[in-house]
Write a protein that holds these residues in place. Structure first.
Motif, PDB file in Angstrom:
ATOM      1  N   MET A  37      30.709  38.479  -1.636  1.00  0.00           N
ATOM      2  CA  MET A  37      29.538  38.789  -2.467  1.00  0.00           C
ATOM      3  C   MET A  37      29.213  40.281  -2.344  1.00  0.00           C
ATOM      4  O   MET A  37      29.065  40.806  -1.241  1.00  0.00           O
ATOM      5  N   LYS A  38      29.132  40.949  -3.500  1.00  0.00           N
ATOM      6  CA  LYS A  38      28.799  42.368  -3.527  1.00  0.00           C
ATOM      7  C   LYS A  38      27.398  42.538  -4.110  1.00  0.00           C
ATOM      8  O   LYS A  38      27.103  42.002  -5.179  1.00  0.00           O
ATOM      9  N   ILE A  39      26.586  43.265  -3.384  1.00  0.00           N
ATOM     10  CA  ILE A  39      25.204  43.471  -3.820  1.00  0.00           C
ATOM     11  C   ILE A  39      24.936  44.968  -3.862  1.00  0.00           C
ATOM     12  O   ILE A  39      25.360  45.707  -2.961  1.00  0.00           O
ATOM     13  N   GLN A  40      24.230  45.397  -4.899  1.00  0.00           N
ATOM     14  CA  GLN A  40      23.793  46.796  -4.945  1.00  0.00           C
ATOM     15  C   GLN A  40      22.279  46.823  -5.151  1.00  0.00           C
ATOM     16  O   GLN A  40      21.750  46.178  -6.058  1.00  0.00           O
ATOM     17  N   ILE A  41      21.603  47.528  -4.271  1.00  0.00           N
ATOM     18  CA  ILE A  41      20.157  47.702  -4.410  1.00  0.00           C
ATOM     19  C   ILE A  41      19.962  49.131  -4.898  1.00  0.00           C
ATOM     20  O   ILE A  41      20.294  50.086  -4.173  1.00  0.00           O
ATOM     21  N   THR A  42      19.440  49.274  -6.100  1.00  0.00           N
ATOM     22  CA  THR A  42      19.450  50.598  -6.722  1.00  0.00           C
ATOM     23  C   THR A  42      18.093  51.278  -6.735  1.00  0.00           C
ATOM     24  O   THR A  42      17.054  50.622  -6.810  1.00  0.00           O
ATOM     25  N   ASN A  43      18.164  52.601  -6.641  1.00  0.00           N
ATOM     26  CA  ASN A  43      17.026  53.469  -6.940  1.00  0.00           C
ATOM     27  C   ASN A  43      15.801  53.233  -6.059  1.00  0.00           C
ATOM     28  O   ASN A  43      14.674  53.452  -6.485  1.00  0.00           O
ATOM     29  N   GLY A  44      16.024  52.764  -4.855  1.00  0.00           N
ATOM     30  CA  GLY A  44      14.897  52.541  -3.950  1.00  0.00           C
ATOM     31  C   GLY A  44      14.721  53.704  -2.990  1.00  0.00           C
ATOM     32  O   GLY A  44      15.627  54.533  -2.821  1.00  0.00           O
ATOM     33  N   ARG A  45      13.550  53.776  -2.378  1.00  0.00           N
ATOM     34  CA  ARG A  45      13.361  54.740  -1.294  1.00  0.00           C
ATOM     35  C   ARG A  45      13.885  54.072  -0.031  1.00  0.00           C
ATOM     36  O   ARG A  45      13.305  53.083   0.450  1.00  0.00           O
ATOM     37  N   ILE A  46      14.980  54.605   0.472  1.00  0.00           N
ATOM     38  CA  ILE A  46      15.637  53.981   1.626  1.00  0.00           C
ATOM     39  C   ILE A  46      15.067  54.590   2.904  1.00  0.00           C
ATOM     40  O   ILE A  46      15.155  55.807   3.110  1.00  0.00           O
ATOM     41  N   ILE A  47      14.461  53.758   3.722  1.00  0.00           N
ATOM     42  CA  ILE A  47      13.859  54.257   4.963  1.00  0.00           C
ATOM     43  C   ILE A  47      14.515  53.530   6.129  1.00  0.00           C
ATOM     44  O   ILE A  47      14.395  52.308   6.260  1.00  0.00           O
ATOM     45  N   ASP A  48      15.211  54.271   6.957  1.00  0.00           N
ATOM     46  CA  ASP A  48      15.960  53.667   8.056  1.00  0.00           C
ATOM     47  C   ASP A  48      15.712  54.454   9.343  1.00  0.00           C
ATOM     48  O   ASP A  48      16.379  55.449   9.617  1.00  0.00           O
ATOM     49  N   PRO A  49      14.748  54.034  10.141  1.00  0.00           N
ATOM     50  CA  PRO A  49      14.401  54.791  11.350  1.00  0.00           C
ATOM     51  C   PRO A  49      15.586  54.958  12.301  1.00  0.00           C
ATOM     52  O   PRO A  49      15.712  55.997  12.947  1.00  0.00           O
ATOM     53  N   ALA A  50      16.457  53.969  12.385  1.00  0.00           N
ATOM     54  CA  ALA A  50      17.568  54.041  13.338  1.00  0.00           C
ATOM     55  C   ALA A  50      18.442  55.257  13.065  1.00  0.00           C
ATOM     56  O   ALA A  50      18.988  55.861  13.985  1.00  0.00           O
ATOM     57  N   ASN A  51      18.580  55.606  11.787  1.00  0.00           N
ATOM     58  CA  ASN A  51      19.424  56.741  11.426  1.00  0.00           C
ATOM     59  C   ASN A  51      18.625  57.929  10.894  1.00  0.00           C
ATOM     60  O   ASN A  51      19.209  58.874  10.357  1.00  0.00           O
ATOM     61  N   GLY A  52      17.299  57.820  11.024  1.00  0.00           N
ATOM     62  CA  GLY A  52      16.446  58.919  10.587  1.00  0.00           C
ATOM     63  C   GLY A  52      16.535  59.205   9.094  1.00  0.00           C
ATOM     64  O   GLY A  52      16.341  60.335   8.653  1.00  0.00           O
ATOM     65  N   LEU A  53      16.815  58.163   8.318  1.00  0.00           N
ATOM     66  CA  LEU A  53      16.997  58.345   6.873  1.00  0.00           C
ATOM     67  C   LEU A  53      15.713  58.087   6.102  1.00  0.00           C
ATOM     68  O   LEU A  53      14.972  57.147   6.396  1.00  0.00           O
ATOM     69  N   ASP A  54      15.464  58.910   5.097  1.00  0.00           N
ATOM     70  CA  ASP A  54      14.388  58.655   4.151  1.00  0.00           C
ATOM     71  C   ASP A  54      14.813  59.329   2.856  1.00  0.00           C
ATOM     72  O   ASP A  54      14.626  60.533   2.678  1.00  0.00           O
ATOM     73  N   LEU A  55      15.442  58.569   1.962  1.00  0.00           N
ATOM     74  CA  LEU A  55      16.003  59.151   0.745  1.00  0.00           C
ATOM     75  C   LEU A  55      15.943  58.133  -0.387  1.00  0.00           C
ATOM     76  O   LEU A  55      15.801  56.929  -0.153  1.00  0.00           O
ATOM     77  N   ILE A  56      16.080  58.623  -1.613  1.00  0.00           N
ATOM     78  CA  ILE A  56      16.125  57.735  -2.771  1.00  0.00           C
ATOM     79  C   ILE A  56      17.595  57.490  -3.098  1.00  0.00           C
ATOM     80  O   ILE A  56      18.391  58.437  -3.143  1.00  0.00           O
ATOM     81  N   GLY A  57      17.949  56.257  -3.307  1.00  0.00           N
ATOM     82  CA  GLY A  57      19.350  55.989  -3.626  1.00  0.00           C
ATOM     83  C   GLY A  57      19.647  54.500  -3.624  1.00  0.00           C
ATOM     84  O   GLY A  57      18.743  53.667  -3.706  1.00  0.00           O
TER      85      GLY A  57
END
Lengths: 426, 332
Positions: free
Chosen positions: A1-21
């Motif tokens: 199963m392939k899933i794509q979650i699009t155009n969200g604000r991705i917030i991932d504290p473990a990797n220090g990420l905060d970006l739109i994508g």
């Protein structure tokens, strides 16, 4: 199963990420975050425009009712509540019925959890046999069966000698000990924080020292034995201080606080509000402030729901005859987001307290959107407001102190290993 | 801190339930005392009954043993011509809340107009008031360590009969403050009625945390506390306090906190001595003090009937304003 979650604000504290994508998922595992995958043909597309995409929440303490009886709350009912609240992993303390002190009980819970499939349930094994406090539990066997830590929950251990031996044994089994610090003799029959409110209401008081004496003992024994100690549900300013000093001196200790203690104080018990009958008790305003400060400065690593669904009968009685506990799992994330709104925590900080930090405490490769990690993730609409109505809770426990509260933030999707567990598929 | 007024008063500000003296207005407390004053006369008539509550049903619901309180409530209801049912439910601490509610609804189905409740859990009367039908009134006859408002009002009544005004008084409450619902209700009533100097006296082991927040001064030395006192309220010492490491022995307690003739001389010459009863002679009070002419302990008991009549009549809405003005023969 392939899933794509699009155009969200991705917030991932473990990797220090905060970006739109976009987030790309294949076979229950995260394939890529932010970077397009050439030739990726999703079978399922989730549009997350104006929404947040985060790791699923890890709750270090939630109770799912008695496993022995077909009570009101069950693993089935509470797993649905957890999934709807974005909680993809919960830890179940050992003081259930039956007590989690044998591999058979762990298996029973694992089977029920697998059947429900809505959330991952980790068990915390008993530190002493039957939690009776006088003999060591079979910690190694419990670990082999899947227990992620050991704890004596809220039950007393017969002596400091036994506590010392239990810590030593846990250390040599490489198990973290979860400590609910409470001196039972000092607690006595208490049901509410000792102070002006207990005096006015005439309710048996629980002194601050019921917590601090136990924290002090556990810290000294942890230092001596070298065990990894995690302190559960701190409630007093002094205990926060003691943990801060222990951390400064290099002890391998961590701590959590439950969401109620960040939002409520002893004042909320006034008028004999049974939904504010909690254990540990709600404390003074100064304690609440110190707990929030401890979260900010990192003394407190994690926030838990301490979800405890109870039947109406357990709460319909004069205050001291009611059972302590609150139904809170559905309020955990919105209240954490509220701390961001109040500028007490940054978005990354708030989320790390319920994702990457608890994963680290459990030493599990969870709570992260890193490539190759399990796709436990949630999509949140941060701008959707809702009013807590106890009757509409998905949890079977309607015993919430937050009834009528206006909160921001609704889960729109919860994925567990890439499977949509909320909303339920039609 | 909010009181319990939202539940004690009806929409017109009149007494609907009587659960605690905390948070009630001075005017309302004086109204209770004035009404009791007029009822006190009833006891001296040939026919000791008034028809105010004829046709009303009052259930005395006692989950804790009591002789004097239940008897005086029973007498008070009878003198108001109400029908009275006495229900004594010996309970253990393990009694379940659901059964309490079931008991309540069963009795309510008998067209009860009022419950007089005594229970070992603090907040029990409050709980019951929150679960009865809208027309039913609840009077707290003692809940755990929280409140005993009719005892407090009979204490105020007794003080008012002996002293000119509350404002100038110094009152000492002596003994087991921690476990005493009487002490708490007395403190709230005294403060509301204008007493500035309320002293609580006892060892730290019997003193609840932050009691100063109720507006009292704390003393651990009885001799110091008795200086210039007008009213001394002695509290009963429960025998089990020795087991809970609150005091070493009865004799040591008496040596330090017992009210003796010698100690009584430290108070004002016209000081009165009160006690909610039953008294432990030789433990909290010397026999000769209990029987002295400064002791008003027996008056307290008879005043209890008048106070309970007043509160019952007021909560059932059978009195508009004060009776004192139109009653034929108030007893002075």
């Amino acid at each position: 199963m392939k899933i794509q979650i699009t155009n969200g604000r991705i917030i991932d504290p473990a990797n220090g990420l905060d970006l739109i994508g976009s987030v790309y998922i294949e076979d229950g595992v995260i394939l890529s975050v932010g970077k397009a995958v050439a030739g990726f043909k999703p079978q399922h597309l989730i549009d997350a425009t104006d929404q947040w995409v985060c790791p699923g929440l890890i709750d270090l303490s939630a109770r799912f009712g008695d496993h022995a009886q077909q009570g009101l709350a069950s693993i089935a009912s509470e797993s649905i509540a957890a999934a709807s609240a974005g909680v993809t992993t919960v830890c179940c303390p050992p003081d259930t019925s039956p007590v989690i002190d044998t591999p058979a009980v762990v298996e029973l819970i694992n089977q029920r959890a697998a059947r429900s499939g809505k959330t991952r349930i980790f068990t915390i094994g008993a530190l002493t046999h039957g939690l009776a406090g006088d003999r060591l539990a079979e910690m190694y066997s419990l670990q082999q069966a899947g227990c992620v830590a050991v704890s004596n929950a809220n039950r007393p251990v017969a002596s400091n000698e036994i506590l010392r031996r239990a810590f030593e044994y846990a250390a040599s089994t490489n198990l973290t000990v979860f400590i609910q610090a409470e001196d039972h003799t000092l607690r006595n029959q208490g049901v509410i924080n000792e102070g002006a409110f207990s005096t006015r209401l005439g309710l048996p008081p629980i002194p601050e020292t019921a917590e601090t004496v136990a924290v002090s003992t556990a810290l000294l024994l942890a230092e001596q034995t070298g065990v990894r100690a995690h302190f559960c549900r701190l409630s007093t300013a002094r205990a926060v201080n003691m943990i801060a000093r222990a951390k400064q001196s290099g002890l391998p200790v961590t701590a959590d606080v439950d969401i109620c203690h960040l939002y409520l104080t002893e004042q909320d018990v006034d008028g004999y509000n049974v939904n504010c009958h909690l254990s540990p008790p709600l404390r003074r305003l100064e304690d609440q402030q110190a707990l929030i400060q401890g979260l900010i400065d990192g003394t407190i690593d994690a926030v838990v729901s301490d979800h405890y669904p109870l039947s109406e009968d357990a709460k319909v009685a004069p205050f001291n005859l009611t059972r302590p506990g609150a139904s809170t799992i559905e309020m955990l994330l919105p209240l954490m987001l509220d701390m961001v709104t109040r500028k007490q925590l940054s978005t990354l900080q708030a989320l790390e307290k319920v994702t990457s930090n608890p994963a680290r405490i459990l030493d599990q490769n969870l709570g992260s959107l890193g490539v190759g990690c399990l796709a436990d993730l949630i999509v949140i609409d941060p701008n959707q407001s809702w009013t807590v109505n106890r009757q509409n809770l998905r949890s079977a426990g309607k015993n919430t102190p937050f009834d009528g509260w206006e909160l921001m933030g609704k889960i729109t999707h919860t994925l567990l290993k890439g499977q949509t567990v909320y909303p339920a598929l039609e | 801190m909010t009181g319990n007024n939202h539940i004690q008063l009806d929409s017109n500000g009149r007494l609907k339930h009587f659960l605690t003296t905390e948070g009630l207005s001075r005017q309302l407390l004086v109204e209770i005392l004035d009404n009791a004053e007029s009822f006190a006369g009833v006891a001296h008539r040939a026919v000791k009954k008034v028809p105010l509550l004829r046709g009303k049903t009052i259930v005395n619901l006692f989950f804790e043993p009591s002789t004097r309180t239940s008897t005086t409530f029973d007498l008070a209801a009878n003198r108001l011509s109400a029908d009275v049912v006495n229900v004594n439910l010996a309970t253990s601490s393990t009694s379940k809340g659901e059964s309490l509610l079931d008991t309540l609804h069963t009795l309510e189905a008998m067209h009860t107009d009022m419950f007089v409740v005594r229970h070992s859990s603090s907040g029990a009367a409050h709980f019951i008031a929150g679960h009865v039908a809208p027309h039913v009134s609840v009077i707290n006859a003692g809940d755990g360590q929280h409140a005993h408002p009719t005892q407090a009002m009979l204490d105020m009544f007794t003080i008012r009969r002996h002293k000119r005004s509350f404002e100038t008084l110094t009152v000492a409450i002596v003994g087991d403050i921690m476990h005493s619902r009487v002490a708490r209700s007395d403190i709230h009533a005294l403060k509301t009625l204008g007493v500035n100097d309320v002293r609580v006296v006892g060892p730290k082991t019997l003193m609840p945390a932050d009691i100063e927040s109720l507006g009292v001064r704390v003393f651990d030395n009885l001799d110091n506390a008795l200086q210039q006192v007008d009213v001394i309220i002695m509290l009963r010492l429960q025998k089990e306090r020795m087991l809970s490491a609150s005091i070493p022995s009865e004799s040591e307690y008496f040596r330090r906190y017992g009210l003796t003739q010698t100690r009584l001389r430290l108070a004002k010459p016209d000081a009165i001595v009160m006690h909610p009863g039953p008294i432990n002679r030789g433990i909290e009070i010397e026999s000769s003090v209990a029987d002295s002419n400064q002791s008003v302990i027996l008056q307290q008991v008879s005043h209890g009937i008048a106070i309970r009549m007043a509160v019952m009549a007021m909560t059932l809405g059978s009195l508009s304003g004060s009776l004192a003005k139109n009653d034929e023969n108030p007893d002075n």
